[in-house]
Design an enzyme around this catalytic site. Structure first.
Site, mmCIF file in Angstrom:
data_model
loop_
_atom_site.group_PDB
_atom_site.id
_atom_site.type_symbol
_atom_site.label_atom_id
_atom_site.label_comp_id
_atom_site.label_asym_id
_atom_site.label_seq_id
_atom_site.Cartn_x
_atom_site.Cartn_y
_atom_site.Cartn_z
ATOM 1 N N LYS A 1 0.853 -1.189 0.000
ATOM 2 C CA LYS A 1 0.000 0.000 0.000
ATOM 3 C C LYS A 1 0.890 1.240 0.000
ATOM 4 O O LYS A 1 1.779 1.374 0.859
ATOM 5 C CB LYS A 1 -0.846 -0.016 1.270
HETATM 6 O O1 G3P Z 1 -9.202 1.603 4.638
HETATM 7 C C1 G3P Z 1 -9.074 2.899 5.141
HETATM 8 C C2 G3P Z 1 -9.711 2.999 6.460
HETATM 9 O O2 G3P Z 1 -9.111 2.154 7.391
HETATM 10 C C3 G3P Z 1 -9.888 4.379 6.974
HETATM 11 O O3 G3P Z 1 -11.136 4.373 7.544
HETATM 12 O O4 G3P Z 1 -13.026 5.097 8.869
HETATM 13 O O5 G3P Z 1 -10.705 5.817 9.516
HETATM 14 O O6 G3P Z 1 -11.811 6.762 7.517
HETATM 15 P P1 G3P Z 1 -11.690 5.585 8.397
#
Ligand code: G3P
Length: 284
Positions: free
Chosen positions: A100
């Site tokens: 990634k």
């Molecule tokens: O895959 C990306 C994710 O882990 C981020 O999620 O909910 O922190 O925006 P969030």
């Protein structure tokens, strides 16, 4: 649509894999931090040995399920070197490592070279190392990553919605539903957008359109997914993949109508019907 689990918690990965519907796993530094904290807080206060932990994650996902591991560096050279280290060290476990790389590594202070992410994606992809371009907030960033050879791009659905809600001055919980069709200003009734996008779902929809239009062989992983209604909308707009937190994955199966149906069908079971399942009796 494929479903990936967005988690580095080994128990969640093992549970979700046992349901037979998970096609991959994504991690990032924040999810690794959470997994380490969870482990440290567990009854036996186990400390995380990162190398062996990641190997267990890869083995739990298995050969057919790609697992994204993120680089830590911010310059192209660092990300290329770290991507190779991660791939060489961990891919032999289950041949499922994807590296990634942030699509751009410029931080909020403006430090960094905007194209270092793209250079790293290009170089790692040239070396046949599969790359997932992360932190994608516009279809044009996704297009650049795909042109650089990324195998996947990860548009951050929920964080686009957060930015729109913040512009609107709304109070919200992270898991609150945000309409795919967007929201309007109270007074002017104009759509509130983030760089022209009315919602995170629109970011995915436009990215999917562009990849189809130019036949780009790059899969869209909708990330930063906050609730199960978003998964329905992601499937409707043709996202190749949604990567989903464990709690959201569990929520996808729930409905009060299903639960009350289970109650009704269970209480309506008559003895003669149940006898069909009594092998000894029916065999007599
Ligand atoms: O895959 C990306 C994710 O882990 C981020 O999620 O909910 O922190 O925006 P969030």
């Amino acid at each position: 649509m494929k479903l990936f689990l967005d988690s580095a918690i080994l128990k969640d990965i093992r549970d979700a894999m046992s349901w037979g519907i998970v096609d991959g796993v994504t991690t990032n530094p924040s999810l690794i931090k959470k997994a380490a904290a969870d482990l440290a807080a567990s009854a036996d206060g186990e400390e995380l040995n990162m190398e062996s932990y990641i190997k267990q994650v890869l083995a739990a996902a298995g050969r057919m399920c790609p697992v994204s591991l993120e680089v830590a560096g911010r310059s192209a050279d660092e990300m290329i070197e770290q991507g190779k280290i991660l791939y060489e060290r961990f891919d032999p476990v289950a041949s499922n490592v994807v590296i990634k790389v942030p699509v751009s590594t410029v931080n909020s202070d403006g430090d960094g070279d905007p194209f270092d992410g793209i250079v790293a994606i290009e170089e790692l992809s040239d070396e046949k190392i599969p790359v997932n371009a992360t932190l994608v907030f516009t279809p044009e960033q996704a297009l650049l990553a795909a042109k650089a050879g990324a195998e996947y791009v990860s548009p951050f659905v929920g964080r686009v919605d957060d930015r729109i809600r913040k512009t609107a001055g709304m109070d919200f919980e992270k898991s609150d539903y945000f309409p795919a069709s967007g929201i309007v200003q109270d007074e002017s009734h104009e759509m509130i957008t983030d760089n022209g996008l009315i919602s995170g779902i629109e970011l995915v929809a436009r990215t999917v359109d562009i990849f189809h239009q130019y036949e780009l062989e790059c899969e869209v992983i909708a990330a930063s997914v906050r609730n199960s209604r978003q998964i329905r909308e992601l499937a409707s707009v043709g996202s190749d993949i949604a990567t989903v937190p464990f709690s959201v994955l569990r929520d996808m199966i729930n409905h009060p109508g299903t639960r009350s149906g289970v109650d009704a069908f269970s209480s309506d079971l008559v003895d003669d019907y149940l006898a069909l399942f009594n092998v000894e009796e029916s065999g007599e």
